[in-house]
Scaffold this motif. Structure first.
Motif, PDB file in Angstrom:
ATOM      1  N   THR A 287      17.464   4.915  26.108  1.00  0.00           N
ATOM      2  CA  THR A 287      17.682   4.176  24.865  1.00  0.00           C
ATOM      3  C   THR A 287      18.851   4.725  24.056  1.00  0.00           C
ATOM      4  OG1 THR A 287      15.974   5.548  23.809  1.00  0.00           O
ATOM      5  CG2 THR A 287      15.289   3.412  24.695  1.00  0.00           C
ATOM      6  N   ASP A 288      19.780   5.406  24.726  1.00  0.00           N
ATOM      7  CA  ASP A 288      20.967   5.925  24.053  1.00  0.00           C
ATOM      8  C   ASP A 288      22.227   5.416  24.751  1.00  0.00           C
ATOM      9  OD1 ASP A 288      22.798   7.322  22.533  1.00  0.00           O
ATOM     10  OD2 ASP A 288      22.374   9.277  23.452  1.00  0.00           O
ATOM     11  N   PRO A 289      22.525   4.113  24.621  1.00  0.00           N
ATOM     12  CA  PRO A 289      23.709   3.568  25.295  1.00  0.00           C
ATOM     13  C   PRO A 289      25.008   4.174  24.787  1.00  0.00           C
ATOM     14  CG  PRO A 289      22.815   1.989  23.735  1.00  0.00           C
ATOM     15  CD  PRO A 289      21.821   3.102  23.819  1.00  0.00           C
ATOM     16  N   GLN A 290      25.020   4.571  23.512  1.00  0.00           N
ATOM     17  CA  GLN A 290      26.232   5.180  22.955  1.00  0.00           C
ATOM     18  C   GLN A 290      26.522   6.509  23.637  1.00  0.00           C
ATOM     19  OE1 GLN A 290      28.193   3.703  20.249  1.00  0.00           O
ATOM     20  NE2 GLN A 290      29.616   5.151  21.173  1.00  0.00           N
ATOM     21  N   GLY A 291      25.477   7.320  23.809  1.00  0.00           N
ATOM     22  CA  GLY A 291      25.659   8.603  24.476  1.00  0.00           C
ATOM     23  C   GLY A 291      26.091   8.436  25.917  1.00  0.00           C
ATOM     24  N   PHE A 292      25.509   7.431  26.609  1.00  0.00           N
ATOM     25  CA  PHE A 292      25.902   7.149  27.985  1.00  0.00           C
ATOM     26  C   PHE A 292      27.363   6.736  28.055  1.00  0.00           C
ATOM     27  CE2 PHE A 292      26.517   3.764  31.194  1.00  0.00           C
ATOM     28  CZ  PHE A 292      26.305   4.508  32.348  1.00  0.00           C
ATOM     29  N   ALA A 293      27.778   5.828  27.169  1.00  0.00           N
ATOM     30  CA  ALA A 293      29.157   5.338  27.183  1.00  0.00           C
ATOM     31  C   ALA A 293      30.150   6.462  26.907  1.00  0.00           C
ATOM     32  CB  ALA A 293      29.318   4.220  26.159  1.00  0.00           C
ATOM     33  N   GLN A 294      29.824   7.330  25.969  1.00  0.00           N
ATOM     34  CA  GLN A 294      30.721   8.435  25.657  1.00  0.00           C
ATOM     35  C   GLN A 294      30.829   9.401  26.828  1.00  0.00           C
ATOM     36  OE1 GLN A 294      29.090  10.040  22.036  1.00  0.00           O
ATOM     37  NE2 GLN A 294      30.036   8.472  20.745  1.00  0.00           N
ATOM     38  N   ALA A 295      29.702   9.673  27.495  1.00  0.00           N
ATOM     39  CA  ALA A 295      29.727  10.575  28.651  1.00  0.00           C
ATOM     40  C   ALA A 295      30.569   9.976  29.781  1.00  0.00           C
ATOM     41  CB  ALA A 295      28.299  10.844  29.129  1.00  0.00           C
ATOM     42  N   ILE A 296      30.436   8.689  30.007  1.00  0.00           N
ATOM     43  CA  ILE A 296      31.214   8.015  31.047  1.00  0.00           C
ATOM     44  C   ILE A 296      32.701   8.046  30.701  1.00  0.00           C
ATOM     45  CG2 ILE A 296      31.686   5.772  32.101  1.00  0.00           C
ATOM     46  CD1 ILE A 296      29.193   7.195  33.164  1.00  0.00           C
ATOM     47  N   ALA A 297      33.021   7.769  29.437  1.00  0.00           N
ATOM     48  CA  ALA A 297      34.425   7.758  29.020  1.00  0.00           C
ATOM     49  C   ALA A 297      35.070   9.135  29.226  1.00  0.00           C
ATOM     50  CB  ALA A 297      34.530   7.331  27.560  1.00  0.00           C
ATOM     51  N   LEU A 298      34.348  10.177  28.880  1.00  0.00           N
ATOM     52  CA  LEU A 298      34.898  11.525  29.028  1.00  0.00           C
ATOM     53  C   LEU A 298      35.063  11.913  30.493  1.00  0.00           C
ATOM     54  CD1 LEU A 298      32.949  13.449  26.232  1.00  0.00           C
ATOM     55  CD2 LEU A 298      35.404  12.957  26.285  1.00  0.00           C
ATOM     56  N   SER A 299      34.066  11.608  31.301  1.00  0.00           N
ATOM     57  CA  SER A 299      34.102  12.042  32.703  1.00  0.00           C
ATOM     58  C   SER A 299      35.053  11.223  33.555  1.00  0.00           C
ATOM     59  CB  SER A 299      32.702  11.998  33.298  1.00  0.00           C
ATOM     60  OG  SER A 299      32.204  10.668  33.323  1.00  0.00           O
ATOM     61  N   MET A 300      35.336   9.986  33.154  1.00  0.00           N
ATOM     62  CA  MET A 300      36.177   9.101  33.960  1.00  0.00           C
ATOM     63  C   MET A 300      37.523   8.787  33.305  1.00  0.00           C
ATOM     64  SD  MET A 300      33.412   6.361  35.506  1.00  0.00           S
ATOM     65  CE  MET A 300      31.995   6.926  36.450  1.00  0.00           C
ATOM     66  N   ASP A 301      37.826   9.493  32.223  1.00  0.00           N
ATOM     67  CA  ASP A 301      39.083   9.280  31.502  1.00  0.00           C
ATOM     68  C   ASP A 301      39.227   7.826  31.077  1.00  0.00           C
ATOM     69  OD1 ASP A 301      41.469  10.069  30.343  1.00  0.00           O
ATOM     70  OD2 ASP A 301      42.646   9.607  32.128  1.00  0.00           O
ATOM     71  N   LEU A 302      38.182   7.314  30.446  1.00  0.00           N
ATOM     72  CA  LEU A 302      38.182   5.952  29.937  1.00  0.00           C
ATOM     73  C   LEU A 302      38.045   5.982  28.422  1.00  0.00           C
ATOM     74  CD1 LEU A 302      35.718   4.381  32.552  1.00  0.00           C
ATOM     75  CD2 LEU A 302      38.223   4.145  32.521  1.00  0.00           C
ATOM     76  N   SER A 303      38.014   4.815  27.834  1.00  0.00           N
ATOM     77  CA  SER A 303      37.841   4.704  26.388  1.00  0.00           C
ATOM     78  C   SER A 303      36.562   3.935  26.095  1.00  0.00           C
ATOM     79  CB  SER A 303      39.042   3.976  25.775  1.00  0.00           C
ATOM     80  OG  SER A 303      38.816   3.705  24.396  1.00  0.00           O
ATOM     81  N   ALA A 304      35.841   4.344  25.071  1.00  0.00           N
ATOM     82  CA  ALA A 304      34.622   3.658  24.650  1.00  0.00           C
ATOM     83  C   ALA A 304      34.710   3.329  23.169  1.00  0.00           C
ATOM     84  CB  ALA A 304      33.395   4.514  24.929  1.00  0.00           C
ATOM     85  N   ARG A 305      34.627   2.068  22.829  1.00  0.00           N
ATOM     86  CA  ARG A 305      34.633   1.625  21.440  1.00  0.00           C
ATOM     87  C   ARG A 305      33.405   0.751  21.208  1.00  0.00           C
ATOM     88  NH1 ARG A 305      36.753  -3.627  21.498  1.00  0.00           N
ATOM     89  NH2 ARG A 305      37.882  -4.152  23.433  1.00  0.00           N
ATOM     90  N   SER A 306      32.899   0.777  20.012  1.00  0.00           N
ATOM     91  CA  SER A 306      31.631   0.094  19.774  1.00  0.00           C
ATOM     92  C   SER A 306      31.574  -0.541  18.401  1.00  0.00           C
ATOM     93  CB  SER A 306      30.469   1.086  19.920  1.00  0.00           C
ATOM     94  OG  SER A 306      30.568   2.116  18.944  1.00  0.00           O
TER      95      SER A 306
END
Length: 316
Positions: A287-306
């Motif tokens: 139930t923490d999609p924000q935390g998941f998105a941030q972890a993915i962005a950091l590990s894959m050199d992507l950007s996450a905006r919400s």
């Protein structure tokens, strides 16, 4: 005010039973049914007899060719039962006047619900799931309407525990297993312990047995069911949703995002060609999609905006 005849009430009961058999009632239809049941003291009994007629037919099919009903054999088709008069239903199924009514359980987005059942079994419903339960002296029947359920079955050799989902069925006596049915996908069955029999009611002679640490997918177009072995670690990892966690191992980002979106009202969106084909491994709070998105962005050199409605993962 003129009272309805018993035959008229029986016909109405058969129609209501038919509607419920096809699909759960919408709220306004449920209100109509409740009003009808309260309109005459004969209505509840007629309705339960009609439900019993259909459920006994479903049970006989689900229990397979080796099952022999204890009730008198009646040469009635399903159509005849639905269209038959109230007098016929009353005569044929009078013994089921006090037949137990089924219970429906649901979960909302992000909700996981532990449900103790009357026989000592325990069902755990995952997010966005729904099931209907009916226990009788002869069988324990669960219809998984949508979503995912984990079943810890109390042993009772006299009453098989049967889960049906989108044309597939799982038959057990005492075991623990998961059944998952999602839109556009085959029904997925995973066994944690014990032995289950998996098949389709229409092809009872093609049912196969599955032991612990096995998985099978049953699709509408599958000619046969071919269970495969999986590791105990995989079984345990896939059950972490009961603790509010999601575990991925070399899963595509597209599939991981789809899984997260089942648990959250804030949707994750993948923007950019090829991003969804990347692979993710890790353990996350469901139930923490924000935390998941941030972890993915950091590990894959992507950007996450919400914003309040969605989270967008995209290339930098």
């Amino acid at each position: 005010m003129k009272r309805d005849s018993s035959a008229h009430i029986g016909d109405a009961a058969a129609r209501w039973a038919s509607r419920i058999d096809r699909a759960p009632l919408e709220p306004h239809k449920q209100a109509e049914l409740d009003a009808w049941l309260a309109s005459d003291t004969r209505c509840p009994g007629a309705f339960m007899r009609a439900r019993a007629a259909l459920l006994r037919m479903d049970a006989a099919q689900a229990l397979g060719p080796d099952f022999t009903p204890q009730a008198p054999r009646l040469h009635l088709s399903r159509r005849n039962v639905l269209a038959g008069s109230g007098g016929l239903l009353a005569a044929s199924f009078g013994a089921f006047l006090f037949w137990p009514r089924s219970q429906v359980y649901r979960t909302e987005t992000g909700e996981v619900r532990l449900i103790p059942l009357d026989d000592g079994s325990i069902a755990t419903l995952n997010t966005q799931s729904e099931m209907e339960v009916l226990f009788t002296r002869e069988k324990r029947l669960v219809r998984l309407i949508r979503g995912e359920g984990y079943f810890e079955v109390a042993k009772d050799k006299a009453r098989p525990f049967i889960v049906t989902a989108m044309g597939a069925q799982v038959r057990a006596v005492g075991t623990a297993f998961t059944v998952r049915t999602l839109p556009g996908r085959a029904v997925d069955v995973r066994v944690q312990e014990g032995i289950v029999e998996v098949g389709k009611p229409a092809r009872a002679n093609q049912a196969v047995r599955m032991a612990a640490n096995m998985e099978a997918r049953i699709g509408d177009d599958a000619d046969r069911i071919a269970p495969v072995a999986i590791t105990p670690d995989n079984v345990q990892r896939d059950l972490l949703w009961r603790e509010g966690r999601l575990s991925f191992e070399s899963e595509t980002l597209a599939n991981a995002v789809a899984e997260f979106n089942r648990y959250n009202r804030t949707a994750i969106i993948l923007a950019g060609e090829g991003i969804g084909k990347r692979h993710v491994t890790g353990l996350f709070s469901a139930t923490d999609p924000q935390g998941f998105a941030q972890a993915i962005a950091l590990s894959m050199d992507l950007s996450a905006r919400s914003n309040e409605k969605q989270i967008v993962i995209e290339s930098r």
